[in-house]
Design a protein around this motif. Structure first.
Motif, PDB file in Angstrom:
ATOM      1  N   MET A 100      11.876  34.671  13.476  1.00  0.00           N
ATOM      2  CA  MET A 100      13.018  35.277  13.840  1.00  0.00           C
ATOM      3  C   MET A 100      13.247  36.376  14.798  1.00  0.00           C
ATOM      4  O   MET A 100      12.027  37.056  15.030  1.00  0.00           O
ATOM      5  N   THR A 101      14.201  36.793  15.410  1.00  0.00           N
ATOM      6  CA  THR A 101      14.244  38.069  16.176  1.00  0.00           C
ATOM      7  C   THR A 101      13.870  39.395  15.410  1.00  0.00           C
ATOM      8  O   THR A 101      14.464  39.158  14.426  1.00  0.00           O
ATOM      9  N   ALA A 102      12.924  40.121  15.975  1.00  0.00           N
ATOM     10  CA  ALA A 102      12.206  41.070  15.390  1.00  0.00           C
ATOM     11  C   ALA A 102      11.678  41.928  16.089  1.00  0.00           C
ATOM     12  O   ALA A 102      11.506  41.644  17.355  1.00  0.00           O
ATOM     13  N   ALA A 103      11.327  43.188  16.044  1.00  0.00           N
ATOM     14  CA  ALA A 103      10.402  44.082  16.848  1.00  0.00           C
ATOM     15  C   ALA A 103       9.016  43.263  17.050  1.00  0.00           C
ATOM     16  O   ALA A 103       8.533  42.452  16.455  1.00  0.00           O
ATOM     17  N   GLU A 104       8.743  43.511  18.268  1.00  0.00           N
ATOM     18  CA  GLU A 104       7.470  42.871  18.804  1.00  0.00           C
ATOM     19  C   GLU A 104       6.418  43.077  18.014  1.00  0.00           C
ATOM     20  O   GLU A 104       5.648  41.971  17.557  1.00  0.00           O
ATOM     21  N   THR A 105       6.204  44.150  17.555  1.00  0.00           N
ATOM     22  CA  THR A 105       5.141  44.494  16.501  1.00  0.00           C
ATOM     23  C   THR A 105       4.861  43.698  15.084  1.00  0.00           C
ATOM     24  O   THR A 105       4.028  43.164  14.576  1.00  0.00           O
ATOM     25  N   GLN A 106       6.456  43.547  14.753  1.00  0.00           N
ATOM     26  CA  GLN A 106       6.493  42.642  13.378  1.00  0.00           C
ATOM     27  C   GLN A 106       6.231  41.068  13.847  1.00  0.00           C
ATOM     28  O   GLN A 106       5.491  40.436  13.041  1.00  0.00           O
ATOM     29  N   ILE A 107       6.639  40.606  14.896  1.00  0.00           N
ATOM     30  CA  ILE A 107       6.351  39.192  15.307  1.00  0.00           C
ATOM     31  C   ILE A 107       4.946  39.090  15.431  1.00  0.00           C
ATOM     32  O   ILE A 107       4.230  38.212  14.886  1.00  0.00           O
ATOM     33  N   GLU A 108       4.223  40.094  16.079  1.00  0.00           N
ATOM     34  CA  GLU A 108       2.772  40.043  16.491  1.00  0.00           C
ATOM     35  C   GLU A 108       2.132  39.961  14.932  1.00  0.00           C
ATOM     36  O   GLU A 108       1.318  39.079  15.010  1.00  0.00           O
ATOM     37  N   HIS A 109       2.317  40.696  14.044  1.00  0.00           N
ATOM     38  CA  HIS A 109       1.921  40.403  12.742  1.00  0.00           C
ATOM     39  C   HIS A 109       2.075  39.182  11.856  1.00  0.00           C
ATOM     40  O   HIS A 109       1.152  38.540  11.334  1.00  0.00           O
ATOM     41  N   VAL A 110       3.149  38.697  12.294  1.00  0.00           N
ATOM     42  CA  VAL A 110       3.827  37.596  11.641  1.00  0.00           C
ATOM     43  C   VAL A 110       2.804  36.444  12.264  1.00  0.00           C
ATOM     44  O   VAL A 110       2.285  35.398  11.349  1.00  0.00           O
ATOM     45  N   VAL A 111       2.595  36.141  13.444  1.00  0.00           N
ATOM     46  CA  VAL A 111       2.010  34.877  14.221  1.00  0.00           C
ATOM     47  C   VAL A 111       0.617  34.824  13.951  1.00  0.00           C
ATOM     48  O   VAL A 111      -0.072  34.040  13.671  1.00  0.00           O
ATOM     49  N   LYS A 112       0.112  36.350  13.688  1.00  0.00           N
ATOM     50  CA  LYS A 112      -1.322  36.497  13.535  1.00  0.00           C
ATOM     51  C   LYS A 112      -1.548  35.955  12.107  1.00  0.00           C
ATOM     52  O   LYS A 112      -2.876  35.112  11.966  1.00  0.00           O
ATOM     53  N   SER A 113      -0.832  36.240  11.284  1.00  0.00           N
ATOM     54  CA  SER A 113      -0.898  35.727   9.795  1.00  0.00           C
ATOM     55  C   SER A 113      -0.751  34.155   9.736  1.00  0.00           C
ATOM     56  O   SER A 113      -1.472  33.475   9.161  1.00  0.00           O
ATOM     57  N   ILE A 114       0.240  33.486  10.466  1.00  0.00           N
ATOM     58  CA  ILE A 114       0.421  32.174  10.570  1.00  0.00           C
ATOM     59  C   ILE A 114      -0.905  31.482  10.925  1.00  0.00           C
ATOM     60  O   ILE A 114      -1.420  30.530  10.499  1.00  0.00           O
TER      61      ILE A 114
END
Length: 390
Positions: A100-114
């Motif tokens: 989802m749309t979120a802060a770049e740092t949060q998206i970065e954390h999520v895609v790393k996790s995936i």
């Protein structure tokens, strides 16, 4: 040593025909043979079914946020595994974990996790990432948070893609805001699917992008898009006239069933892709749930942002979607195999291994009973779901 086993007798929905009273032989992760009972190999593990059961190609959900209390944006292995195992119950064998749309740092954390979790899930396989936002148009934000919406940027996307270990396979963007079409061109050169969505694009500009083959997919078609007007047809008409793939949420809320019929009659069976766009409330009771940091009220399956009429994802699963489409439009099982599997596999470059039941392909399939309910799901030769009735 590769395990060899077989399953049957049942109806098998293949690309060009439906096999009756047939058996499938699986070696390792691949389908190696179709045969009759008297042609089965000797001394092989055997799973017996019923001739009234149907084997369909494993469904691919290229747009899903969550299910069973878990959400991709949780950014945890536990949530991704919950999504993976829950999807298996509905015949899904592969999915794109959708952000989802979120802060770049949060998206970065999520895609790393995936990326780090991709090979550890126990159910449907993670085929990559669908980045929905942050490069969208605030005018058509829908249930996306406008706090972190930004204009399309090659630099920011590249940072996220590096963090994801190049697992981003599809990205939703408001392509009309992509100055000089820099990001769309970059995606095309990288072989990443550009999906127009949460967009307020006009007809002429959409046609121009389509003619340059900068857009290959439309995110939840009709929803989060400039509406059709007789003096400004907008992107929806341009997309209908194109060769672009169109995602459809067939839950009865997002698009009227007669509108779905009109879309299908216009584009045919080779350009429609059924998606769930489901959120964490799927399979749970009505109530208030989080979606991308926003509060969503779920009542009788309908999801809306709290204090708004904006639809916020769905509580749909793809087997329910498949049943709806068969009921509403009277579509055949071979057509449904395209809408739920083959079309997405082709879009994502997976059709060599997935998307249909053929020899040499991955043993990705699900089996339904007389009521069209899923009783068994197999991904890459491994049983990932088995109902108590099977």
């Amino acid at each position: 040593m590769k395990k060899t086993w077989c399953i049957g007798p049942l109806q098998i929905v293949r690309e060009q025909r439906i096999e009756e009273d047939c058996y499938v032989v699986i070696e390792g992760k691949k389908i190696v043979r179709f045969c009759k009972k008297d042609e089965l190999p000797e001394q092989v593990d055997f799973v017996e079914t019923k001739t009234v059961y149907k084997m369909m190609p494993g469904m691919i959900d290229q747009h899903i946020h969550g299910i069973a209390g878990a959400d991709v944006m949780d950014g945890t292995e536990s949530s991704l595994n919950t999504i993976s195992t829950s999807l298996a119950k509905f015949g899904v064998t592969a999915f794109l974990a959708t952000t989802m749309t979120a802060a770049e740092t949060q998206i970065e954390h999520v895609v790393k996790s995936i990326a780090n979790t991709k090979n550890n899930v126990k159910g449907a396989k993670i085929a990559g990432i669908h980045l929905e936002g942050p490069f969208i148009n605030p005018i058509q934000k829908g249930a996306q948070s406008d706090q972190f919406i930004i204009k399309p940027s090659v630099e920011i996307f590249d940072r996220l893609n590096v963090s994801s270990q190049s697992e981003i396979k599809l990205i939703t963007l408001a392509a009309e805001l992509d100055e000089g079409y820099k990001l769309a061109t970059y995606l095309k050169n990288k072989g990443i699917v550009a999906s127009i969505g949460h967009s307020d694009a006009k007809y002429a500009e959409t046609k121009a992008m389509l003619e340059q083959q900068l857009i290959q997919n439309a995110t939840h078609f009709c929803n989060g898009m400039r509406p059709i007007h007789h003096r400004e047809p907008g992107l929806q008409v341009a997309l209908l006239q194109s060769e672009c793939m169109l995602e459809i949420i067939a839950d009865g809320f997002h698009i009227h069933q007669e509108m779905i019929r009109f879309i299908y009659d216009t584009i045919g069976e080779n350009r429609m892709i059924l998606i769930s766009d489901s959120m964490r409330a799927t399979e749970l009771a009505d109530g208030i749930y989080d979606l991308g940091g926003q509060q969503v009220r779920v009542e009788e399956g309908l999801c809306k942002l709290v204090g708004s009429d904006a639809l916020a994802g769905s509580t749909l699963n793809l087997n329910r979607s498949r049943k709806n489409m068969k009921e509403w439009l009277g579509l055949s099982d071979m057509t449904m195999a395209k809408l739920t599997s083959a079309n997405s596999a082709k879009l994502l470059g997976l059709f060599g291994e997935k998307g249909s039941i053929e020899t040499g392909k991955d043993a990705d399939f699900y089996i339904v009973d007389e009521n069209e309910d899923v009783v068994l799901t197999v991904s890459e030769g491994e049983i990932i779901y088995e109902s108590s009735e099977f």
